[in-house]
Design a protein around this motif. Structure first.
Motif, PDB file in Angstrom:
ATOM      1  N   HIS A 173      -5.441   6.146  -1.168  1.00  0.00           N
ATOM      2  CA  HIS A 173      -4.705   4.894  -0.970  1.00  0.00           C
ATOM      3  C   HIS A 173      -4.488   4.195  -2.303  1.00  0.00           C
ATOM      4  O   HIS A 173      -5.398   4.123  -3.139  1.00  0.00           O
ATOM      5  CB  HIS A 173      -5.468   3.982  -0.017  1.00  0.00           C
ATOM      6  CG  HIS A 173      -5.703   4.588   1.330  1.00  0.00           C
ATOM      7  ND1 HIS A 173      -4.729   4.620   2.304  1.00  0.00           N
ATOM      8  CD2 HIS A 173      -6.787   5.208   1.867  1.00  0.00           C
ATOM      9  CE1 HIS A 173      -5.205   5.229   3.377  1.00  0.00           C
ATOM     10  NE2 HIS A 173      -6.452   5.594   3.137  1.00  0.00           N
ATOM     11  N   ARG A 206       0.839  -1.208   0.000  1.00  0.00           N
ATOM     12  CA  ARG A 206       0.000   0.000   0.000  1.00  0.00           C
ATOM     13  C   ARG A 206       0.863   1.243   0.000  1.00  0.00           C
ATOM     14  O   ARG A 206       1.864   1.326   0.696  1.00  0.00           O
ATOM     15  CB  ARG A 206      -0.911   0.021   1.235  1.00  0.00           C
ATOM     16  CG  ARG A 206      -1.915   1.181   1.236  1.00  0.00           C
ATOM     17  CD  ARG A 206      -2.618   1.288   2.590  1.00  0.00           C
ATOM     18  NE  ARG A 206      -1.700   1.731   3.638  1.00  0.00           N
ATOM     19  CZ  ARG A 206      -1.499   3.012   3.956  1.00  0.00           C
ATOM     20  NH1 ARG A 206      -2.159   3.972   3.334  1.00  0.00           N
ATOM     21  NH2 ARG A 206      -0.641   3.327   4.911  1.00  0.00           N
ATOM     22  N   GLU A 232       0.335   5.742  -0.215  1.00  0.00           N
ATOM     23  CA  GLU A 232      -0.681   6.760  -0.012  1.00  0.00           C
ATOM     24  C   GLU A 232      -0.180   8.111  -0.485  1.00  0.00           C
ATOM     25  O   GLU A 232       1.022   8.357  -0.576  1.00  0.00           O
ATOM     26  CB  GLU A 232      -1.106   6.843   1.458  1.00  0.00           C
ATOM     27  CG  GLU A 232      -0.026   7.296   2.409  1.00  0.00           C
ATOM     28  CD  GLU A 232      -0.516   7.360   3.844  1.00  0.00           C
ATOM     29  OE1 GLU A 232      -0.218   8.373   4.520  1.00  0.00           O
ATOM     30  OE2 GLU A 232      -1.187   6.416   4.300  1.00  0.00           O
TER      31      GLU A 232
END
Length: 252
Positions: free
Chosen positions: A204, A189, A191
């Motif tokens: 995200h 992930r 961001e």
């Protein structure tokens, strides 16, 4: 078929049938009615993501409102892990081509309700026969900055082997699946913090690789999947969500 239904998936389906969207509890009765009756956008900066099929040349198949529905279709892999079906938009589309989305699109004339919209769109885009999908709940709506209300419809595909994808190449470049639990983890992930209309938030980005390609799942699609995963696994994500507040504004 019952022989293809694991105990864990049966229990999950039963629990989700009793799910009440917290953002709009009064809508739960309508949701249950829709489910029982059905059993037998991408905009600038990628903030609002929803497939928008263009049928304006066909008066019997035109969008009739600023409302859309997407299908969060879940199935179990051979290890018993939940996965969700996703698509990559065709490169020939005029808006945000090549981005990842959930099967879905705007409400059209003839759609009885949000569930019908999601199932019809999935059938048109990837050839997912609606009779194979057991709709178990509808999640909280997401409202895009252009005022389009997106309804996530959660369905279970009891046997993945019964689904033989037939891709509509005018709309979809590829179909793939990803682990649902991935959207609760900090792994893979990224961001990006941004400010929109005076509000600070985070977009995200989930990186996912399959044997056929690499995909980035982000913006509204990622937000919907974070919510779906949190609901299914009954726990919050392992990171701060900080999503745009208007995404959660109920317009049902």
């Amino acid at each position: 078929m019952a022989s293809n239904r694991s105990d864990s998936l049966i229990k999950l389906a039963e629990r989700l049938r009793h799910y009440s969207p917290s953002s709009n509890p009064s809508s739960n009765n309508n949701i249950n009615i829709q489910i029982h009756n059905q059993i037998p956008i991408i905009q600038k900066d990628g903030i609002d993501q929803i497939g928008n099929n263009n049928y304006s040349s066909n008066n019997s198949r035109r969008s009739i409102s600023n409302r859309a529905a997407v299908l969060v279709c879940l199935f179990e892999d051979q290890q018993g892990h939940l996965r969700v079906i996703l698509t990559k938009r065709a490169s020939t589309l005029s808006s945000h081509s090549g981005e990842v989305s959930l099967p879905g699109g705007k409400v059209e004339e003839g759609d009885a309700n949000d569930i019908e919209t999601a199932l019809r769109e999935a059938e048109e885009e990837i050839g997912l026969d609606r009779s194979l999908v057991d709709v178990v709940t509808v999640l909280e709506s997401f409202t895009g900055r252009k005022g389009i209300t997106v309804i996530p419809v959660v369905g279970i595909l009891w046997d993945r082997n019964t689904f033989n994808p037939k891709i509509n190449t005018a709309e979809v470049a590829a179909i793939f699946d990803a682990p649902l639990e991935m959207f609760l983890k900090d792994e893979n992930r990224r961001e990006k913090e941004l400010e929109y209309m005076g509000e600070k938030c985070v977009l995200h980005f989930f990186d996912h690789e399959t044997e056929n390609g690499k995909y980035i799942i982000w913006a509204l699609t990622a937000a919907i999947l974070i919510k779906a995963a949190s609901t299914v696994y009954q726990r919050p994500p392992g990171f701060q969500e900080r999503r745009l507040s208007f995404w959660s504004r109920s317009r049902q």
